[in-house]
Design a protein around this motif. Sequence first.
Motif, mmCIF file in Angstrom:
data_model
loop_
_atom_site.group_PDB
_atom_site.id
_atom_site.type_symbol
_atom_site.label_atom_id
_atom_site.label_comp_id
_atom_site.label_asym_id
_atom_site.label_seq_id
_atom_site.Cartn_x
_atom_site.Cartn_y
_atom_site.Cartn_z
ATOM 1 N N ILE A 1 9.728 -8.738 11.643
ATOM 2 C CA ILE A 1 10.018 -7.336 11.921
ATOM 3 C C ILE A 1 8.955 -6.464 11.262
ATOM 4 O O ILE A 1 8.225 -6.913 10.373
ATOM 5 N N SER B 1 10.803 -2.074 7.454
ATOM 6 C CA SER B 1 11.890 -1.618 8.313
ATOM 7 C C SER B 1 13.243 -2.051 7.757
ATOM 8 O O SER B 1 13.424 -3.195 7.330
ATOM 9 N N GLU C 1 15.933 -1.521 9.756
ATOM 10 C CA GLU C 1 16.697 -1.420 10.996
ATOM 11 C C GLU C 1 17.521 -2.678 11.272
ATOM 12 O O GLU C 1 17.337 -3.726 10.654
ATOM 13 N N TYR C 2 18.393 -2.549 12.253
ATOM 14 C CA TYR C 2 19.238 -3.651 12.713
ATOM 15 C C TYR C 2 18.450 -4.563 13.658
ATOM 16 O O TYR C 2 17.566 -4.114 14.388
ATOM 17 N N THR C 3 18.808 -5.850 13.660
ATOM 18 C CA THR C 3 18.188 -6.832 14.543
ATOM 19 C C THR C 3 19.280 -7.715 15.151
ATOM 20 O O THR C 3 20.211 -8.107 14.449
ATOM 21 N N HIS D 1 15.076 -5.384 17.959
ATOM 22 C CA HIS D 1 15.055 -4.632 16.713
ATOM 23 C C HIS D 1 15.300 -3.147 16.986
ATOM 24 O O HIS D 1 14.821 -2.616 17.988
ATOM 25 N N ARG D 2 16.001 -2.486 16.130
ATOM 26 C CA ARG D 2 16.375 -1.062 16.137
ATOM 27 C C ARG D 2 17.680 -0.858 16.889
ATOM 28 O O ARG D 2 17.848 -1.320 18.008
ATOM 29 N N VAL E 1 11.152 -7.374 19.476
ATOM 30 C CA VAL E 1 10.070 -7.432 18.498
ATOM 31 C C VAL E 1 9.425 -8.805 18.434
ATOM 32 O O VAL E 1 8.250 -8.939 18.064
#
Length: 684
Positions: A217, A221, A223-225, A240-241, A248
């Motif tokens: 990632i 970051s 962020e959520y995956t 991702h996001r 990603v």
Amino acid sequence: MSAAPHTRTEDVVEIVAGIAVPDPYRWLEGDASVPGEVADWQRAQAAYAEETLWSGHDRDAIRALVEHSHEGAWPELPRSGGGLWFRAQGGRLLVADEPYGAGRILLDLRRFDEPGGTAVLSWFAPSPDGAVLAVGVCTDGSEHNRVELVDVATGSLRDDAPPEPLHSSWGGGISWFPDSTGFAFLGLRSPAQDFRQVVYRRELGTRGPSAIEDVPIPDGSREYTRIQFSPDGRWAVAVHRVGTPFPVAVRDLSHPGTGWRPFLPPRPETVVGHIVGDRYVTVTDLDAPRRRLVAIPLDAEDPADPSGWTELVPEGEAVLRSVLPVGDALYLSEFHRTAARVRILDHDGAERGVVPLPGQGALAAPFFPLTGLAAESRDGSFVFAFSTLTTSWGVYRHRPGGALEVLQEPRIAIDATAELREATAADGTAIPYHVVRPRGAAAPAPVLISAYGAAGIPTLPQYQPDLAAVLSAGGTVVQAYLRGGGEFGSAWFRAADRERRGTRDGDLLAVAEDVLATGIAAPGRLALSGGSDGGLMCGNAITARPDLWCAVLPRAPLLDLVGGFRNPYLEFVIRKAWGDPEDPVDVARMIALSPYERVRPAEYPLLYVEAGANDPRCPPWQARKFVARMQAAQRGSAPILLHVYENAGHGSGTGHDVIVAQDAAWLACLLGALGLPDPVAPQR
């Protein structure tokens, strides 16, 4: 009637990016879960709010109406695995041969209840072979949930569930390996308050910690995956996001030992879909604000080069929402002027028909596109929930080439009408809003405006229990579609994102002024409510134009942006949606749009703020500090009220009884402010 509890101040000034920010109620950021001054203050405020807002109301009748409205609440859709169907019903998980067959009980969530905490289902996911059911369980309203594994044949709990908790359900729960031998999931690597998430890999039969899946990632970051697997087991894609997802990384599982390789680089656009054969079929707003459907080869030498993509559906008038492979077809969900439509396509994009939806309304879907990737069709059918502003959720099934099947009829139909209108914002943009009023209701009328307008999340014409209760009690509801939401594509969202966040507040005021000018709302009988970031909208509305409203009711709100810099999760959100907490220009803009900083002595309307003691997204001190400052600044006679509910969070992890109590108090407060009589309890 009692007076509001006294609140002391402290001489606290914080220097943020070189800017001095007074914070006289910083002490209210303390932990109210331990005995002390903050806990005492919070309890006193709750008692004051309860005494004030329930005065003169029939608690039983209001609660009965709220309970009735919740009978039509958003359903957990049944999910298939191994030829079986799994569903949630009344706090239990059942397995049957059909989506709503009689079946048998697999799991009663009450076995996970704790003293003072009711177990709530966060998500569930059957293995592809139907042998194991994975369940996310939350017991304190916080949304933090743990994985439990149920043996479907025996109904017993397995002892190989992962020990790592999930921060929330936004990652969509777990992703099963296609051969049912294990799963991937996004879990916490450290205490929840640190907000450090990683992707784990869990083989069934494992005891102890799960293995970390080394997904590449972007550096730094948070962020959520979510991991997606192709049904044939060849491909894995890491998306991702949470709000604007993109693939990603990709992995070819047909070659053992081959690791992840980067797929698309981070860009602001959304690229979100499913693996179909050897392609990633995806909805994207790249070069198409209302989105288009494209296919990206998973083995492409340069997948980031759009010239190698195949366009299946070009951008059109409708806003594309999501795509789902169903048998040999693609079901493409979209909305036009907020109303849902579903097209059926071949894998090459050729149109085969449409799903005959029951009316002008909305399909049930998670707030965020990443969460929606948990949806799949294992039996060759499209199972979905649908509702309108006046009709509660029904559940339906459709197969390519077949007729629409009703699996579960809507339970509630409100005798009301919905009309789509428009206000004009200061820059000339048309801002749509629905007016929903009981049939035969006179105008002007007592009106509640409900809105959100943030994070690209679409506000849609769907059934909502709290708004349904207002309609059933005789009120008129205005649902506004403000910029910052996703109803009209990414350009609509970005028009009120980051440095343009103030646009949403102007859109709201334009709708309020139009509702008054056109005689929809009676003068002095216009109220406002919104939750989460919509609570911040409420805070800005009451501080900017206290004269417009008879009452403002934020729910689980964000209210102190500068204070949010000190919270790891909120700092992540603020950097995404507002700006850089270390940039003085960005900080000055956030101060100007932070309700806590905007409070000045004035004559304010009634304010009632609801919050959850275990809210991981908008912690209760956000509400405490704002209410304390508003109480001190109030120069009028209207009460400023706060109730922080125990065993409550941001909503999705909160138990039914607590949600009903919150909605009942909110409705009692609103009925009093709008001058509406208490309802007659619904007939059973």
